[in-house]
Design a protein around this motif. Sequence first.
Motif, mmCIF file in Angstrom:
data_model
loop_
_atom_site.group_PDB
_atom_site.id
_atom_site.type_symbol
_atom_site.label_atom_id
_atom_site.label_comp_id
_atom_site.label_asym_id
_atom_site.label_seq_id
_atom_site.Cartn_x
_atom_site.Cartn_y
_atom_site.Cartn_z
ATOM 1 N N THR A 61 -20.217 101.353 77.112
ATOM 2 C CA THR A 61 -19.999 102.523 76.251
ATOM 3 C C THR A 61 -18.801 102.330 75.335
ATOM 4 O O THR A 61 -18.865 102.591 74.125
ATOM 5 C CB THR A 61 -19.787 103.785 77.113
ATOM 6 N N GLN A 114 -19.262 99.727 72.544
ATOM 7 C CA GLN A 114 -19.995 100.293 71.413
ATOM 8 C C GLN A 114 -19.084 101.176 70.572
ATOM 9 O O GLN A 114 -19.099 101.115 69.333
ATOM 10 C CB GLN A 114 -21.180 101.110 71.925
ATOM 11 N N ARG A 115 -18.263 101.974 71.245
ATOM 12 C CA ARG A 115 -17.385 102.885 70.512
ATOM 13 C C ARG A 115 -16.364 102.134 69.671
ATOM 14 O O ARG A 115 -15.961 102.583 68.598
ATOM 15 C CB ARG A 115 -16.672 103.819 71.500
ATOM 16 N N ASN A 142 -16.978 99.236 68.418
ATOM 17 C CA ASN A 142 -17.752 98.304 67.590
ATOM 18 C C ASN A 142 -17.577 96.856 68.023
ATOM 19 O O ASN A 142 -17.400 95.948 67.198
ATOM 20 C CB ASN A 142 -17.360 98.458 66.104
ATOM 21 N N THR A 189 -19.179 93.581 70.221
ATOM 22 C CA THR A 189 -20.451 93.054 70.729
ATOM 23 C C THR A 189 -20.262 91.903 71.710
ATOM 24 O O THR A 189 -21.189 91.542 72.431
ATOM 25 C CB THR A 189 -21.331 92.575 69.571
#
Length: 334
Positions: free
Chosen positions: A85, A88-89, A91, A93
């Motif tokens: 989570t 993703q927040r 950004n 990968t």
Amino acid sequence: VLFFSTSHSLQYVYTAVTPGINFPEFTTVGLVDGGQIDYYDSNIKKAIPKTEWMKKVDAADPDYWTRQSQIAQGTQENFKVSVGTLMQRFNQTDGVHTVQWMYGCELHDGETRRGYMQYGYDGEDFISLDLKTLTWTAASQKAVITKQNWEQKDWALQFKDYLENECINWLQKYVEYSRSSLERKVSPKVDLFQKDSSSPVVCHATGFFPKAVMISWQKNGEDLHEDVELRETLPNQDGTFQKRSVLTVSPEKLKKNEYTCVVQHSGLEREMKLQVSDRRVLSGSVGIILGVVVAVLQLVLIGCVGVLLIWMKKQKKQIMKPGDTGSDDGHTSP
């Protein structure tokens, strides 16, 4: 006469790490007065005691360790979700990323109680609980959505009740279990050394218990507060502690002035004073070897404690784990 107030602490640290490195993806560590009492990681998949006195829990609750293992296994999955989570927040990968949760309570002189709870991400503060206002403090803009989510679910009051009551009850129980161990007094062994004649002077105290210790410096008999750096107290593998203070002055000042390292500890009948003029100056090769040994020891300590303490600058029958918070998914996910 030296006076050290009586204080005890119970602390838990959870760490989730992205896979692919030589470190468990999930670890939990429990500590009483800075000494490790239990441990779980995703490789061994079970909670284990780390002190002899912690095994006394079995007598009162034979299913204790099985239950703790099951709770930790469930928490492990929730923390794995939390890492994804937050990646993703932010950004992200790929790369190595960590989510940490630290909470605990302290009891001072048998009366004053203090609790705390905070989360970190990638070695930085992320969000923490303000027990006075029962609100969450976001350390970055990325944590605001977490703050809003948690405050809507009103988890703060549950945490406050645990930290100021149940946590203290467990702390008192553990102190009683471990009284002979925690109340022992072991005096420090102190050494003064330099890597070479132009390096900072290190005053290193080790092997002492309990954790509280004071290391200070004097210059020509007067207290010295400049040019000194007090390092963090670290655990030794045998349950004792070590701490160092570093004096950084020029070789000329060392020759012209009388510097003294002063160590105070409850295991000492009187304060210990070491003259810097009596320090050991290590040769270059020995100094390099010492540096390597210290680095290895630090890695061993991290491995023994089972957690990356990179960011810390701070059910009624068992110790609270994330599944006991009352959240819908068993963990306060970001």
